[in-house]
Design an enzyme around this catalytic site. Structure first.
Site, PDB file in Angstrom:
ATOM      1  N   LEU A 155       0.865  -1.174   0.000  1.00  0.00           N
ATOM      2  CA  LEU A 155       0.000   0.000   0.000  1.00  0.00           C
ATOM      3  C   LEU A 155       0.901   1.223   0.000  1.00  0.00           C
ATOM      4  O   LEU A 155       1.980   1.202   0.597  1.00  0.00           O
ATOM      5  CB  LEU A 155      -0.900   0.028   1.244  1.00  0.00           C
ATOM      6  CG  LEU A 155      -1.987  -1.038   1.363  1.00  0.00           C
ATOM      7  CD1 LEU A 155      -2.719  -0.889   2.697  1.00  0.00           C
ATOM      8  CD2 LEU A 155      -2.979  -0.960   0.216  1.00  0.00           C
ATOM      9  N   ASP A 156       0.464   2.284  -0.658  1.00  0.00           N
ATOM     10  CA  ASP A 156       1.255   3.510  -0.666  1.00  0.00           C
ATOM     11  C   ASP A 156       1.373   4.074   0.743  1.00  0.00           C
ATOM     12  O   ASP A 156       0.556   3.780   1.636  1.00  0.00           O
ATOM     13  CB  ASP A 156       0.607   4.562  -1.577  1.00  0.00           C
ATOM     14  CG  ASP A 156       0.731   4.202  -3.048  1.00  0.00           C
ATOM     15  OD1 ASP A 156       1.621   3.402  -3.391  1.00  0.00           O
ATOM     16  OD2 ASP A 156      -0.070   4.724  -3.851  1.00  0.00           O
ATOM     17  N   ARG A 157       2.372   4.918   0.937  1.00  0.00           N
ATOM     18  CA  ARG A 157       2.685   5.469   2.260  1.00  0.00           C
ATOM     19  C   ARG A 157       1.464   6.073   2.950  1.00  0.00           C
ATOM     20  O   ARG A 157       1.217   5.829   4.134  1.00  0.00           O
ATOM     21  CB  ARG A 157       3.775   6.536   2.100  1.00  0.00           C
ATOM     22  CG  ARG A 157       4.131   7.240   3.402  1.00  0.00           C
ATOM     23  CD  ARG A 157       5.233   8.251   3.189  1.00  0.00           C
ATOM     24  NE  ARG A 157       5.651   8.818   4.457  1.00  0.00           N
ATOM     25  CZ  ARG A 157       6.907   9.084   4.799  1.00  0.00           C
ATOM     26  NH1 ARG A 157       7.869   8.841   3.939  1.00  0.00           N
ATOM     27  NH2 ARG A 157       7.196   9.594   5.967  1.00  0.00           N
ATOM     28  N   ARG A 205      -6.083   5.690  -8.293  1.00  0.00           N
ATOM     29  CA  ARG A 205      -5.818   7.123  -8.449  1.00  0.00           C
ATOM     30  C   ARG A 205      -5.815   7.533  -9.920  1.00  0.00           C
ATOM     31  O   ARG A 205      -6.399   8.566 -10.294  1.00  0.00           O
ATOM     32  CB  ARG A 205      -4.479   7.455  -7.800  1.00  0.00           C
ATOM     33  CG  ARG A 205      -4.449   7.169  -6.316  1.00  0.00           C
ATOM     34  CD  ARG A 205      -3.050   7.070  -5.757  1.00  0.00           C
ATOM     35  NE  ARG A 205      -2.316   8.327  -5.885  1.00  0.00           N
ATOM     36  CZ  ARG A 205      -1.045   8.478  -5.551  1.00  0.00           C
ATOM     37  NH1 ARG A 205      -0.355   7.445  -5.078  1.00  0.00           N
ATOM     38  NH2 ARG A 205      -0.459   9.658  -5.682  1.00  0.00           N
ATOM     39  N   THR A 225      -1.749   5.631   2.235  1.00  0.00           N
ATOM     40  CA  THR A 225      -2.959   4.811   2.169  1.00  0.00           C
ATOM     41  C   THR A 225      -3.041   3.947   3.416  1.00  0.00           C
ATOM     42  O   THR A 225      -2.053   3.368   3.851  1.00  0.00           O
ATOM     43  CB  THR A 225      -2.948   3.921   0.915  1.00  0.00           C
ATOM     44  OG1 THR A 225      -2.871   4.747  -0.249  1.00  0.00           O
ATOM     45  CG2 THR A 225      -4.210   3.084   0.832  1.00  0.00           C
TER      46      THR A 225
END
Length: 321
Positions: free
Chosen positions: A147-149, A249, A151
């Site tokens: 997961l992105d930072r 996104r 998120t």
């Protein structure tokens, strides 16, 4: 593939890979075998050919196979520094209390926002390094996906190499349902809004990843379903049938409804407006994960919307937005 880590190694070691160890990258294998050695030194050993597999040179992305013999050169490691930064007490509590599911093979965590899954780029540790420190009794612990930072939400980690392969197979073969809650600019139609657009991932100078919709990219499908309309924005559930980088996104922006708080693909004016409601990061939360595993086993976990994002929705409703 059990070895003993010493602070100083006097000679060459040769390690035979068993079936449980097959499939992992050589760089990750070395980071575990040579605990405390910086990643940069691991890559230097590989570039210089000091690490060999079955007598031959290999690159950092080489995936080990059962019965491979790995030659590990003598390496002097620095003794542990007792004053080195440790995982902050507040984060320790958040990680330990954020376990959504755990069994002998898998651990599912409600990832807090603001922490990367890996350390680097000036950060001494990320989520995986912190968990390895907090759970030293686990000989193996690896991320099954990312997961992105900024998120939050459901993140799966494997406690065995075979479990890691099993989750990867489920993701690759479409036996996984991943759903996110996200706040998009504008008013979406009621019901479902499917977006099918191929995504092409490229890296800018400095390793920054950027994804674009391109015919040359890989197939990707996202289905957005309206949950609640808030005037200038719509809370939606996004279900992804594929797991491309930044998929939600980019697909949201492609559909004309960018994710609020997204500084890379979003709308600058809309982001500025929503900041007054207290949004300090991207509004993206992995709230549900359903994995259909081998032998009919299933894993279904949910993570409630994080407190900071709930507060944004409450503020929006109070303002009649």
């Amino acid at each position: 593939m059990n070895t003993t880590a010493n602070h100083s190694r006097g000679g060459v070691r040769r390690v035979r890979v068993n079936a449980e160890g097959a499939g992992q990258r050589i760089d990750n294998f070395l980071l575990r075998e040579l605990k405390g050695l910086p990643r940069s030194r691991v890559y230097k050993l590989l570039r210089k050919g000091e690490v060999r597999v079955n007598g031959g040179r290999i690159g950092p992305t080489y995936k080990l196979r059962a019965a491979d013999e790995v030659r590990i050169p003598p390496v002097r490691l620095e003794a542990p520094n007792p004053s080195a930064p440790r995982v902050p007490a507040g984060l320790r509590e958040r990680l330990l209390s954020g376990v959504l599911h755990e069994d002998e093979r898998l651990l599912v965590l409600d990832k807090p926002p603001g922490i990367p899954v890996h350390g680097g780029s000036g950060q001494a540790w990320g989520l995986i390094e912190a968990l390895r420190e907090l759970r030293p009794e686990l000989p193996f612990l690896e991320l099954a996906h990312r997961l992105d930072r900024d998120t939050s939400g459901c993140l799966v980690l494997a406690k065995k190499r075979s479990a890691l392969r099993e989750v990867h197979e489920a993701l690759r073969e479409g036996r996984a349902e991943k759903k996110y809650l996200t706040l998009l600019k504008g008013r979406l139609p009621r019901g479902a809004l499917p977006v099918e657009a191929p995504l092409d991932k490229r890296e800018r100078r400095g390793g920054e990843r950027t994804v674009t919709v391109s015919a040359a990219g890989k197939a990707a499908r996202t289905v957005f379903r309206t949950v609640r309309r808030l005037g200038f924005a719509t809370l939606v559930e996004a279900e992804i049938a594929t797991g491309r980088t930044h998929q939600i996104r980019v697909h949201a922006a492609h559909a004309g409804h960018p994710v609020l708080g997204d500084d890379r693909y979003g709308d600058r004016d809309a982001n500025r407006d929503v900041r007054r409601l207290g949004l300090k990061r991207i509004f993206l939360h992995a709230h549900s994960l359903h994995l259909r595993l081998a032998e009919g086993r299933e894993l279904l976990v949910d993570a409630p919307l994080s407190a900071d994002l709930r507060a944004v929705l409450d503020a929006a409703e109070k303002e009649g937005a």
